[in-house]
Write an enzyme that holds these catalytic residues in place. Structure first.
Site, PDB file in Angstrom:
ATOM      1  N   ARG A  77     -19.504  11.832   9.660  1.00 55.33           N
ATOM      2  CA  ARG A  77     -20.721  11.382  10.333  1.00 55.33           C
ATOM      3  C   ARG A  77     -20.830  11.859  11.766  1.00 55.33           C
ATOM      4  O   ARG A  77     -21.894  11.773  12.380  1.00 55.33           O
ATOM      5  CB  ARG A  77     -20.804   9.862  10.283  1.00 55.33           C
ATOM      6  CG  ARG A  77     -19.635   9.154  10.918  1.00 55.33           C
ATOM      7  CD  ARG A  77     -19.670   7.667  10.639  1.00 55.33           C
ATOM      8  NE  ARG A  77     -18.476   6.995  11.116  1.00 55.33           N
ATOM      9  CZ  ARG A  77     -18.200   5.724  10.889  1.00 55.33           C
ATOM     10  NH1 ARG A  77     -19.047   4.999  10.187  1.00 55.33           N
ATOM     11  NH2 ARG A  77     -17.093   5.190  11.339  1.00 55.33           N
ATOM     12  N   THR A 131       3.208   2.767   8.231  1.00 57.73           N
ATOM     13  CA  THR A 131       4.277   2.043   7.547  1.00 57.73           C
ATOM     14  C   THR A 131       5.500   1.802   8.435  1.00 57.73           C
ATOM     15  O   THR A 131       6.013   0.674   8.495  1.00 57.73           O
ATOM     16  CB  THR A 131       4.679   2.785   6.267  1.00 57.73           C
ATOM     17  OG1 THR A 131       3.569   2.768   5.366  1.00 57.73           O
ATOM     18  CG2 THR A 131       5.890   2.158   5.602  1.00 57.73           C
ATOM     19  N   CYS A 186       1.157   6.108   0.996  1.00 60.10           N
ATOM     20  CA  CYS A 186       1.867   7.281   1.489  1.00 60.10           C
ATOM     21  C   CYS A 186       2.865   7.869   0.499  1.00 60.10           C
ATOM     22  O   CYS A 186       3.019   9.096   0.445  1.00 60.10           O
ATOM     23  CB  CYS A 186       2.563   6.960   2.814  1.00 60.10           C
ATOM     24  SG  CYS A 186       3.371   5.362   2.888  1.00 60.10           S
ATOM     25  N   THR A 241       0.812  -1.213   0.000  1.00 61.44           N
ATOM     26  CA  THR A 241       0.000   0.000   0.000  1.00 61.44           C
ATOM     27  C   THR A 241       0.842   1.259   0.000  1.00 61.44           C
ATOM     28  O   THR A 241       0.615   2.185  -0.776  1.00 61.44           O
ATOM     29  CB  THR A 241      -0.945   0.000   1.223  1.00 61.44           C
ATOM     30  OG1 THR A 241      -1.885  -1.065   1.080  1.00 61.44           O
ATOM     31  CG2 THR A 241      -1.702   1.317   1.321  1.00 61.44           C
ATOM     32  N   CYS A 242       1.855   1.323   0.870  1.00 65.89           N
ATOM     33  CA  CYS A 242       2.622   2.557   1.029  1.00 65.89           C
ATOM     34  C   CYS A 242       3.272   2.990  -0.279  1.00 65.89           C
ATOM     35  O   CYS A 242       3.158   4.145  -0.693  1.00 65.89           O
ATOM     36  CB  CYS A 242       3.684   2.382   2.107  1.00 65.89           C
ATOM     37  SG  CYS A 242       4.670   3.873   2.379  1.00 65.89           S
ATOM     38  N   GLU A 295      -6.159  14.780   4.207  1.00 66.75           N
ATOM     39  CA  GLU A 295      -5.053  14.981   3.270  1.00 66.75           C
ATOM     40  C   GLU A 295      -5.557  15.184   1.851  1.00 66.75           C
ATOM     41  O   GLU A 295      -5.129  16.112   1.150  1.00 66.75           O
ATOM     42  CB  GLU A 295      -4.104  13.783   3.339  1.00 66.75           C
ATOM     43  CG  GLU A 295      -3.288  13.766   4.617  1.00 66.75           C
ATOM     44  CD  GLU A 295      -2.493  12.498   4.818  1.00 66.75           C
ATOM     45  OE1 GLU A 295      -1.567  12.506   5.658  1.00 66.75           O
ATOM     46  OE2 GLU A 295      -2.789  11.486   4.146  1.00 66.75           O
ATOM     47  N   TYR A 343      -7.081  10.926   8.750  1.00 67.21           N
ATOM     48  CA  TYR A 343      -5.971  11.603   8.095  1.00 67.21           C
ATOM     49  C   TYR A 343      -6.058  11.508   6.570  1.00 67.21           C
ATOM     50  O   TYR A 343      -5.725  12.462   5.866  1.00 67.21           O
ATOM     51  CB  TYR A 343      -4.634  11.088   8.619  1.00 67.21           C
ATOM     52  CG  TYR A 343      -4.253   9.690   8.203  1.00 67.21           C
ATOM     53  CD1 TYR A 343      -3.458   9.474   7.083  1.00 67.21           C
ATOM     54  CD2 TYR A 343      -4.660   8.586   8.950  1.00 67.21           C
ATOM     55  CE1 TYR A 343      -3.097   8.188   6.697  1.00 67.21           C
ATOM     56  CE2 TYR A 343      -4.293   7.311   8.575  1.00 67.21           C
ATOM     57  CZ  TYR A 343      -3.519   7.110   7.453  1.00 67.21           C
ATOM     58  OH  TYR A 343      -3.167   5.843   7.077  1.00 67.21           O
ATOM     59  N   ILE A 344      -6.525  10.379   6.037  1.00 67.15           N
ATOM     60  CA  ILE A 344      -6.609  10.243   4.582  1.00 67.15           C
ATOM     61  C   ILE A 344      -7.609  11.230   4.008  1.00 67.15           C
ATOM     62  O   ILE A 344      -7.349  11.891   2.994  1.00 67.15           O
ATOM     63  CB  ILE A 344      -6.970   8.798   4.207  1.00 67.15           C
ATOM     64  CG1 ILE A 344      -5.858   7.841   4.633  1.00 67.15           C
ATOM     65  CG2 ILE A 344      -7.214   8.670   2.711  1.00 67.15           C
ATOM     66  CD1 ILE A 344      -6.183   6.374   4.413  1.00 67.15           C
ATOM     67  N   HIS A 350      18.055  30.163  14.905  1.00 67.12           N
ATOM     68  CA  HIS A 350      17.317  31.326  14.418  1.00 67.12           C
ATOM     69  C   HIS A 350      17.830  31.758  13.045  1.00 67.12           C
ATOM     70  O   HIS A 350      19.033  31.680  12.785  1.00 67.12           O
ATOM     71  CB  HIS A 350      17.494  32.476  15.421  1.00 67.12           C
ATOM     72  CG  HIS A 350      16.749  33.718  15.064  1.00 67.12           C
ATOM     73  ND1 HIS A 350      15.388  33.830  15.227  1.00 67.12           N
ATOM     74  CD2 HIS A 350      17.178  34.905  14.542  1.00 67.12           C
ATOM     75  CE1 HIS A 350      15.018  35.039  14.837  1.00 67.12           C
ATOM     76  NE2 HIS A 350      16.085  35.701  14.411  1.00 67.12           N
ATOM     77  N   LYS A 376       0.898   9.560  -2.489  1.00 63.14           N
ATOM     78  CA  LYS A 376       0.102  10.638  -1.890  1.00 63.14           C
ATOM     79  C   LYS A 376       0.992  11.810  -1.490  1.00 63.14           C
ATOM     80  O   LYS A 376       0.628  12.975  -1.709  1.00 63.14           O
ATOM     81  CB  LYS A 376      -0.660  10.110  -0.681  1.00 63.14           C
ATOM     82  CG  LYS A 376      -1.528  11.147   0.013  1.00 63.14           C
ATOM     83  CD  LYS A 376      -2.232  10.531   1.199  1.00 63.14           C
ATOM     84  CE  LYS A 376      -1.229  10.027   2.232  1.00 63.14           C
ATOM     85  NZ  LYS A 376      -1.864   9.343   3.369  1.00 63.14           N
ATOM     86  N   GLY A 387     -13.313  11.458   8.391  1.00 64.56           N
ATOM     87  CA  GLY A 387     -12.737  12.479   9.255  1.00 64.56           C
ATOM     88  C   GLY A 387     -11.326  12.166   9.690  1.00 64.56           C
ATOM     89  O   GLY A 387     -10.772  12.859  10.543  1.00 64.56           O
ATOM     90  N   ARG A 421      -9.636  12.091  15.294  1.00 68.32           N
ATOM     91  CA  ARG A 421      -9.667  11.602  16.676  1.00 68.32           C
ATOM     92  C   ARG A 421      -8.276  11.123  17.077  1.00 68.32           C
ATOM     93  O   ARG A 421      -7.574  10.485  16.301  1.00 68.32           O
ATOM     94  CB  ARG A 421     -10.662  10.452  16.809  1.00 68.32           C
ATOM     95  CG  ARG A 421     -12.106  10.863  16.625  1.00 68.32           C
ATOM     96  CD  ARG A 421     -13.036   9.684  16.882  1.00 68.32           C
ATOM     97  NE  ARG A 421     -14.422  10.033  16.600  1.00 68.32           N
ATOM     98  CZ  ARG A 421     -15.229  10.662  17.448  1.00 68.32           C
ATOM     99  NH1 ARG A 421     -14.766  11.005  18.648  1.00 68.32           N
ATOM    100  NH2 ARG A 421     -16.477  10.943  17.120  1.00 68.32           N
ATOM    101  N   GLU A 441      12.484  26.854  16.152  1.00 66.04           N
ATOM    102  CA  GLU A 441      13.016  27.441  17.378  1.00 66.04           C
ATOM    103  C   GLU A 441      11.931  27.717  18.407  1.00 66.04           C
ATOM    104  O   GLU A 441      12.220  27.814  19.606  1.00 66.04           O
ATOM    105  CB  GLU A 441      13.779  28.740  17.061  1.00 66.04           C
ATOM    106  CG  GLU A 441      12.906  29.896  16.604  1.00 66.04           C
ATOM    107  CD  GLU A 441      13.714  31.161  16.335  1.00 66.04           C
ATOM    108  OE1 GLU A 441      14.514  31.545  17.203  1.00 66.04           O
ATOM    109  OE2 GLU A 441      13.553  31.747  15.247  1.00 66.04           O
TER     110      GLU A 441
END
Length: 448
Positions: A199, A312, A48, A42-43, A182, A178-179, A437, A51, A176, A205, A442
């Site tokens: 939903r 992953t 990932c 998948t990755c 993104e 991360y996928i 800096h 994506k 809702g 979450r 920082e």
């Protein structure tokens, strides 16, 4: 040499399976891998890696706008989806080749076929060939879940996104996590109108509420529509190819593409696991112990198919630990504490350790430190988008138990911060560190 055809037979050539194969092979084990799709999992193939390349591409939308304030004359801004899509797919093919070379270099035999477990030490390929192995490792990952909704066949998942013929003008994204967030940022930056449907009234979450709230506000300000407490009742396809999303909880929505990103389901169906005596959880995940052994002593599993932490790097660590333990004579355990994670949204989120709420429930009294600032680049570009950094500190020990960021390059910064949390450094250690800096990072050592 044992009487088995192989010492180890792995089903699935994703991140966890490839790592286990490579390490076991390096220890001298006779290893075979069966992969019915493409080496890389998948990755590499549909997750990932491609994506993240889309995320990189989407950032140019705002970067080109900002360039004018830095003295650059960009007379025309035009995006060609087909060019990016084909280049990304080309990179995926290159990486697939490298993964195949890695297995070959460690004398791992690869069967490009489906494999089914027919006994504690036996596997049957789709071709009908039967083989035996001293140990069997299942590393088949998970797949996007789809709801039981009329017309769902007209929708797509994250698997199909990378192959779209054209960039849609209107996209509805369900989910809702991360996928979903993104791809909301990706499609929006590519010029599509995005509606995110969830939903419940909560997204992401497990991430710190203050950080998530900032992402919601920024997303809405950018023009992403968000519909909470809403669900699909049906998806109807019109004669012009557009889709009407029949909704409960909000008005119906017209779209050119509907993407479901509502979770992932372990790929355990049809593998012969239950027939072989392997116990599964209610959602179909393989139940394993701390050595990744299933209820059948010779059958093991790592990665998303066990539904622990679907990341992953975690699958890779598990594959390594399995091979080290079973073939290297080392008793290795993966530490699931302080696993950093990120959401490559726009802007991205990164986190490690406890959220403020989790820390209060677990530790009692905590201190929090925040830095709410506008990055220097945004200031000159005239962009009002603000970043937010947050430290969660155990008041009794002064240990930094959580770091939570939203802003440009947050995931890149988080990798180093995760080391500090893993090492149980104290807030005093952060305070004693000289700032680098001028950087956004920082701010981590300047919060008082």
């Amino acid at each position: 040499m044992s009487n088995f055809d192989f010492d180890l037979f792995i089903i699935g050539a994703g991140s966890g399976g490839v790592r286990a194969a490579r390490i076991a092979g390096a220890y001298g084990a006779r290893v075979a891998v069966a992969e019915e799709h493409r080496v890389g999992g998948t990755c590499v193939i549909r997750g990932c890696v491609p994506k993240k390349l889309l995320v990189y591409g989407s950032h140019f939308a705002e970067d080109l706008d900002d360039a004018a304030m830095f003295g650059w004359d960009v007379p025309e801004k035009r995006f060609d989806w087909a060019v990016l899509r084909d280049n990304v797919l080309g990179e995926v093919s290159r990486l697939e080749g490298l993964y195949g070379e890695t297995l070959g270099n460690h004398d791992v035999q690869v069967f490009k076929d489906r494999a089914v477990i027919t006994g504690p030490n036996q596997i049957r390929l789709g071709s009908g060939r039967t083989m035996t192995a001293g140990k069997i490792l299942v590393a088949v990952g998970a797949r996007p879940a789809l709801p039981d909704v009329p017309g769902v066949e007209h929708a797509i998942t994250s698997n199909e996104v990378f192959h779209l013929e054209r960039m849609p003008r209107r996209v509805v994204i369900a989910g809702g996590g991360y996928i979903a967030n993104e791809f909301a940022g990706i499609f929006h930056q590519f010029g599509a109108h995005v509606t995110l449907v969830n939903r419940s009234d909560t997204i992401l979450r497990g991430y710190d509420e203050q950080i998530v709230d900032r992402l919601v506000k920024i997303s809405i300000a950018k023009g992403i529509d968000m519909r909470f407490n809403s669900a699909f009742s049906a998806i109807d396809k019109q004669e012009d190819g557009s889709l009407i999303c029949r909704m409960n909880g909000c008005d119906d929505i017209i779209a050119d593409e509907v993407l479901f990103a509502i979770g992932r389901t372990p790929n355990t169906e049809g593998l012969g696991l239950q027939e072989a005596g392997v116990k599964l959880s209610d959602n179909g995940a393989i139940i394993v112990d701390d050595e990744y052994r299933s209820s059948v002593p010779t059958i093991f599993a790592v990665g998303d198919v066990t539904d622990r932490i679907q990341l992953t790097p975690v699958a890779i660590r598990e594959g390594q630990a399995f091979a080290d333990t079973q073939f290297g004579g080392k008793k290795i355990r993966v530490d699931y504490g302080c696993v950093p994670s990120s959401v490559f949204s726009h802007p991205p989120i990164a986190a490690v350790g406890l959220t403020e709420g989790q820390a209060k429930n677990r530790l009692g009294t905590v201190r929090t430190y925040t830095s709410d600032f506008r990055p220097m680049k945004n200031v000159l570009a005239g962009r009002n988008e603000r970043s937010l950094y947050k430290l969660v500190v155990d008041d009794g020990s002064d240990e930094v138990v959580g770091v939570h960021l939203i802003g440009p390059d947050a995931p890149e910064i988080m990798q180093a911060a995760a080391i500090a949390v893993k090492a149980r450094l104290k807030k005093a250690d952060f305070d004693a560190t000289v700032a680098l800096h001028p950087t956004m990072a920082e701010e981590l050592v300047l919060m008082r």
